[in-house]
Design a protein around this motif. Structure first.
Motif, mmCIF file in Angstrom:
data_model
loop_
_atom_site.group_PDB
_atom_site.id
_atom_site.type_symbol
_atom_site.label_atom_id
_atom_site.label_comp_id
_atom_site.label_asym_id
_atom_site.label_seq_id
_atom_site.Cartn_x
_atom_site.Cartn_y
_atom_site.Cartn_z
ATOM 1 N N THR A 120 74.359 -89.193 3.017
ATOM 2 C CA THR A 120 73.838 -88.836 1.697
ATOM 3 C C THR A 120 74.741 -87.845 0.966
ATOM 4 O O THR A 120 74.344 -87.295 -0.061
ATOM 5 C CB THR A 120 72.426 -88.246 1.822
ATOM 6 O OG1 THR A 120 72.498 -86.977 2.496
ATOM 7 C CG2 THR A 120 71.508 -89.172 2.600
ATOM 8 N N LEU A 274 71.239 -93.726 -2.414
ATOM 9 C CA LEU A 274 71.732 -94.166 -3.716
ATOM 10 C C LEU A 274 70.612 -94.788 -4.550
ATOM 11 O O LEU A 274 70.504 -94.535 -5.756
ATOM 12 C CB LEU A 274 72.873 -95.166 -3.533
ATOM 13 C CG LEU A 274 74.192 -94.587 -3.004
ATOM 14 C CD1 LEU A 274 75.163 -95.708 -2.660
ATOM 15 C CD2 LEU A 274 74.823 -93.638 -4.026
ATOM 16 N N THR A 276 67.400 -94.191 -4.359
ATOM 17 C CA THR A 276 66.429 -93.165 -4.758
ATOM 18 C C THR A 276 67.093 -91.996 -5.500
ATOM 19 O O THR A 276 66.430 -90.999 -5.794
ATOM 20 C CB THR A 276 65.695 -92.622 -3.523
ATOM 21 O OG1 THR A 276 66.654 -92.136 -2.565
ATOM 22 C CG2 THR A 276 64.866 -93.724 -2.879
ATOM 23 N N ARG A 277 68.390 -92.116 -5.759
ATOM 24 C CA ARG A 277 69.161 -91.096 -6.481
ATOM 25 C C ARG A 277 69.129 -89.731 -5.790
ATOM 26 O O ARG A 277 69.035 -88.679 -6.422
ATOM 27 C CB ARG A 277 68.650 -90.964 -7.923
ATOM 28 C CG ARG A 277 68.802 -92.236 -8.743
ATOM 29 C CD ARG A 277 68.321 -92.054 -10.161
ATOM 30 N NE ARG A 277 68.486 -93.290 -10.928
ATOM 31 C CZ ARG A 277 68.154 -93.438 -12.215
ATOM 32 N NH1 ARG A 277 67.608 -92.402 -12.861
ATOM 33 N NH2 ARG A 277 68.340 -94.584 -12.832
ATOM 34 N N GLU A 278 69.198 -89.759 -4.471
ATOM 35 C CA GLU A 278 69.212 -88.528 -3.685
ATOM 36 C C GLU A 278 70.591 -88.229 -3.100
ATOM 37 O O GLU A 278 70.745 -87.256 -2.365
ATOM 38 C CB GLU A 278 68.185 -88.638 -2.550
ATOM 39 C CG GLU A 278 66.750 -88.723 -3.046
ATOM 40 C CD GLU A 278 65.745 -89.001 -1.935
ATOM 41 O OE1 GLU A 278 64.585 -88.588 -2.077
ATOM 42 O OE2 GLU A 278 66.129 -89.631 -0.931
ATOM 43 N N TRP A 279 71.574 -89.044 -3.404
ATOM 44 C CA TRP A 279 72.927 -88.839 -2.882
ATOM 45 C C TRP A 279 73.601 -87.725 -3.677
ATOM 46 O O TRP A 279 73.679 -87.775 -4.906
ATOM 47 C CB TRP A 279 73.742 -90.113 -3.005
ATOM 48 C CG TRP A 279 74.974 -90.140 -2.137
ATOM 49 C CD1 TRP A 279 75.109 -90.732 -0.934
ATOM 50 C CD2 TRP A 279 76.246 -89.532 -2.422
ATOM 51 N NE1 TRP A 279 76.363 -90.546 -0.426
ATOM 52 C CE2 TRP A 279 77.096 -89.807 -1.321
ATOM 53 C CE3 TRP A 279 76.748 -88.781 -3.479
ATOM 54 C CZ2 TRP A 279 78.409 -89.366 -1.258
ATOM 55 C CZ3 TRP A 279 78.055 -88.332 -3.417
ATOM 56 C CH2 TRP A 279 78.869 -88.627 -2.323
ATOM 57 N N LYS A 280 74.069 -86.690 -2.990
ATOM 58 C CA LYS A 280 74.781 -85.602 -3.652
ATOM 59 C C LYS A 280 75.618 -84.851 -2.636
ATOM 60 O O LYS A 280 75.290 -84.785 -1.453
ATOM 61 C CB LYS A 280 73.815 -84.647 -4.357
ATOM 62 C CG LYS A 280 72.867 -83.926 -3.423
ATOM 63 C CD LYS A 280 71.994 -82.941 -4.191
ATOM 64 C CE LYS A 280 71.037 -82.191 -3.256
ATOM 65 N NZ LYS A 280 70.205 -81.208 -3.985
#
Length: 354
Positions: A120, A274, A276-280
């Motif tokens: 992630t 990706l 759930t837009r939690e990749w950072k």
């Protein structure tokens, strides 16, 4: 169909494909459910039966139910698995489990959680996982192996019924599956009481299902192949070391279940992050000192090899087949983690006003 695949691609390739499939399922489910033994132990240490504990209990009971149900139905036989058939180490389970539990708190995650977090964008988890893998390889075949072997020999237990917890308890596989089903229902009720999302509950079940699929996949190949294929399921320390050493020491990577499992988990967790837009990207900082993570990695790397597996390999996969040393190891992991967490809280409590 399985025979055709083996004849066409070979045992190793089929096992790698099975490992990749199981890994993707585990990675997706673990990332979405926030499956984490460390978080569960912290809640218990702080006397709070919270959502993270409920997810771990759901995953564990679902894993036991899927495996014991398959054995009771006659479609799976794990009696020849390493965790049951080979000589085990009770001293290794206790000492290694305590070390792993302490390291898990320091590194803010066990081996599986570090792999999932790495996918992630968590660079802390990536570096910690690499150090853990190197130490584990050293404990298995390198400079640390004499120390590991010496500690393991302190208290040995023979393979067979001596390592079968169900035999000690006088329980059948059907009874174990029934108890696991009841535990799963209770765990789901706890999760819903703690306002855990239904999708997270289902993902927690998916983590346990991956454990059962791993055992079934390797068993099916072992029964079809003309070669001797060891049956196993989801575990991370051993496969991670094999994958890393294969990449740096050889021009070709020997194929097997574990070689497919590790990249499968990475792909599954990254895909879910990706979507759930939690990749950072996350780095070390003042509140996340590198030295604490590295110490945790060393303890987990050595501890996992001494205990016979990581929190998933010993705790989940080994626990699902009721290997005695696996249950001792995961109990020691819980105790080591809770004790370490409470010790780390003491300076904070002393510094608090009043």
């Amino acid at each position: 169909m399985l025979e055709t695949l083996i004849d066409t691609y070979g045992d190793g390739a089929v096992l790698a494909m099975a490992g990749a499939l199981v890994g993707v399922i585990f990675g997706v489910a673990a990332q979405h459910s926030r499956f984490c033994l460390r978080a569960a132990t912290i809640e218990v240490a702080e006397r709070h039966l919270g959502p993270r504990l409920s997810i771990w209990l759901i995953a564990f009971s679902a894993g036991v139910l899927s495996v014991q149900g398959a054995i009771a139905a006659g479609v799976l036989d794990v009696s020849q698995s390493r965790q049951l058939a080979a000589t085990g180490s009770m001293s290794g389970a206790v000492i290694g489990g305590l070390m792993f539990g302490a390291g898990m708190i320091l590194a803010r995650g066990c081996a599986s959680r570090l792999l999932v977090l790495s996918a992630t964008g968590n660079l802390r988890a990536l570096i910690t996982g690499l150090v853990l893998t190197i130490v584990a390889q050293s404990a298995l075949r390198g400079a640390l192996s004499p120390a590991r072997e010496g500690l393991a020999r302190l208290w040995l237990v023979p393979g067979g019924e001596a390592r079968d917890l169900l035999a000690h308890l006088g329980l059948t596989h059907a009874t174990a599956a029934t108890l696991a089903a009841l535990a799963l229902m209770a765990s789901v009720m706890l999760a819903l009481m703690r306002h855990v999302r239904v999708s997270h509950v289902l993902a927690g079940m998916g983590v346990g299902l991956a454990i059962g699929l791993g055992w079934l996949a390797t068993y099916a190949v072992s029964q079809t192949s003309f070669e001797v294929i060891p049956i196993s399921s989801v575990t991370f320390t051993g496969p991670s070391t094999d994958t890393l050493m294969g990449l740096v020491n050889s021009t070709s990577l020997p194929l097997g279940f574990g070689v497919g499992l590790v990249p499968g988990v990475f792909v599954g967790a990254a895909s879910m992050a990706l979507v759930t837009r939690e990749w950072k990207i996350e780095r070390f900082g003042p509140d996340t000192p590198m030295e604490r993570y590295l110490l945790g990695a060393v303890l987990m790397g050595f501890g996992s090899m001494l205990a016979g597996g990581c929190a998933v390999g010993a705790g989940m996969s080994g626990g699902a087949i009721f290997a005695l040393t696996a249950w001792v190891a995961v109990t020691a992991m819980w105790l080591g983690a809770m004790a370490t967490h409470l010790l780390m809280l003491r300076p904070t409590r002393r510094a608090a006003p009043g």
